[in-house]
Design an enzyme around this catalytic site. Structure first.
Site, short mmCIF file in Angstrom:
data_model
loop_
_atom_site.label_atom_id
_atom_site.label_comp_id
_atom_site.label_asym_id
_atom_site.label_seq_id
_atom_site.Cartn_x
_atom_site.Cartn_y
_atom_site.Cartn_z
N SER A 299 24.44 29.93 40.50
CA SER A 299 25.56 30.79 40.93
C SER A 299 25.63 31.02 42.44
O SER A 299 26.70 31.28 42.98
CB SER A 299 25.48 32.13 40.21
N GLU B 138 34.84 47.82 45.58
CA GLU B 138 33.55 48.50 45.63
C GLU B 138 32.49 47.41 45.74
O GLU B 138 32.71 46.29 45.31
CB GLU B 138 33.33 49.33 44.36
N LYS C 209 31.54 34.10 43.67
CA LYS C 209 32.41 35.28 43.73
C LYS C 209 33.76 35.00 44.40
O LYS C 209 34.76 35.62 44.07
CB LYS C 209 31.71 36.42 44.46
#
Ligand SMILES: *Cc1c(COP(=O)(O)O)cnc(C)c1O
Length: 393
Positions: free
Chosen positions: A377, A111, A89
């Site tokens: 990931s 968010e 991310k």
């Protein structure tokens, strides 16, 4: 067939920007400048330097010997779990925050559901000295206390969303409301390849460093750039978009996207969008979406917070409908078994999201000379309590 976004912001029939009129100026501003800025030399210089020195890129492409022997094929792991903050991310939040700075924005909003995107955004804001406000559902705040603490330590303000189901979609509504009220000084960092155009394309470009590195690393290891398979899990779809990006037009590379089936596709507790989803609009774009007969979004479920999303980004909706990518659904139990297997065969504890991608190994047959790349990931530290409870460790 073209798999990239077109000039109007569509992937086939999916995508676009379905936004309230009051958001139009914000989205229009972004749309008109994002490509020019992110392709410019000063932007790339700053971004590449941070990816290298701050995130720790390139992340390794690791040949998993024991896993390869078990499945009778050559398995490589792309180690996004070794990125700073423990997942892919951060690639995206750094890209967007540099863009926000170039646009002269002083205030960052985001968010978050489980808090992973919130932490990545708060990290980028601390790094850049920008104000950070994270909207999070009241229920999520209660069940994700460690990530809330991390965001606060990093200097972010966490605002509870108290309406509706008090989870991710309500936090998103609050963030959008904030953006409408603060169009001039505020930038909204979205955490996956979702949202109105140009977000899906922008996030895919920031994450595309993953497949760019896979190409050169595979060339070095195997003498060729293209694997036979790339496998990635899909929540909104950003790590998969990054892992697929430079292979989209290489039709010989099989792309496998793995979704969370939760307790089973037809259990009512699932996030298997490719099977159950129909065309609909969520988060500002037209995509595949789990919904009731009259179009109300259904509450998704997965044991992994990052895959617990009722839709997929428009790029993936198009990859699914066109058949370019194969979509598999993996249950909680299958993912947990794949997670513990990776831990005990390779000494790597994966995020439960990533464990879903590894469960695909049980569902496909590969031959000995084939090369399979799995995008790992994120790391599993955040999921320890779930692992402990599940396996009664
Ligand atoms: C957030 C997250 C995901 C799901 O998001 P995508 O946008 O689909 O990549 C997957 N894995 C990890 C480790 C995550 O943190």
């Amino acid at each position: 067939m073209n798999y990239q976004v077109d000039k109007k912001g569509y992937y086939g029939k999916f995508g676009g920007a379905f936004i309230p009129e009051m958001l139009y100026p914000n989205v229009e501003e972004l749309k008109s400048v994002y490509l020019e800025i992110i392709e410019s030399e000063p932007f790339q210089k700053e971004f590449q330097k941070l990816l290298k020195d701050y995130v720790g890129r390139p992340t390794p492409l690791y040949f998993a010997q024991r896993l390869s022997e078990k499945y009778g094929t050559k398995i490589y792991l792309k180690r996004e779990d070794l990125c700073h903050t423990g997942a892919h991310k951060i690639n995206n939040t750094l890209g967007q925050i540099i863009l926000a700075k170039k646009l002269g924005k002083k205030r960052i909003i985001a968010e978050t559901g489980a808090g992973q995107h919130g932490v990545a955004t708060a990290t980028a804001c601390a790094l850049m000295g920008l104000e950070c406000i994270v909207y999070m559902g009241e229920i999520d705040i209660a069940r994700q206390a460690p990530n809330v603490a991390r965001m606060k330590m990093l200097g972010a303000t966490v605002i509870p969303a108290k309406s509706g189901s008090r989870t991710l979609k309500d936090a998103t509504n609050e963030a959008i409301r904030d953006w409408i009220n603060n169009p001039v000084d505020t930038y909204y960092i979205i955490g996956s390849v979702v949202g109105p155009h140009p977000y899906p394309d922008m996030v895919a470009r920031f994450q595309s460093v993953i497949s760019e590195e896979i190409k050169s690393q595979l060339k070095e290891a195997e003498g060729k750039e293209n694997p036979d398979y790339v496998i990635a899990c899909v929540g909104g779809g950003s790590n998969a978009a990054g892992a697929f990006y430079h292979f989209l037009d290489e039709e010989k590379v099989n792309l496998i996207a793995v979704e969370a089936a939760g307790k089973g596709i037809h259990s009512g507790e699932t996030a298997a969008t490719s099977v159950l989803g129909r065309e609909g609009i969520i988060h500002g774009s037209k995509t595949l979406l789990m919904q009731t007969e009259d179009g109300q979004i259904t509450e998704p479920y997965s044991i992994s917070a990052g895959l617990d999303y009722p839709g997929v980004g428009p790029m993936h909706a198009h990859l699914c409908e066109s058949g370019r990518a194969e979509f598999l659904s993996v249950t909680d139990d299958e993912a947990m078994q794949a997670g513990i297997q990776l831990t005990q065969m390779e000494g790597i504890i994966p995020a439960i999201e990533s464990a879903h991608a590894f469960a695909a190994l049980e569902k496909k047959n590969f031959s000995p000379e084939e090369i399979v790349v799995i995008n790992l990931s994120g790391r599993g530290d955040k999921d320890l309590s779930t692992y402990i409870k599940y396996f009664a460790i």
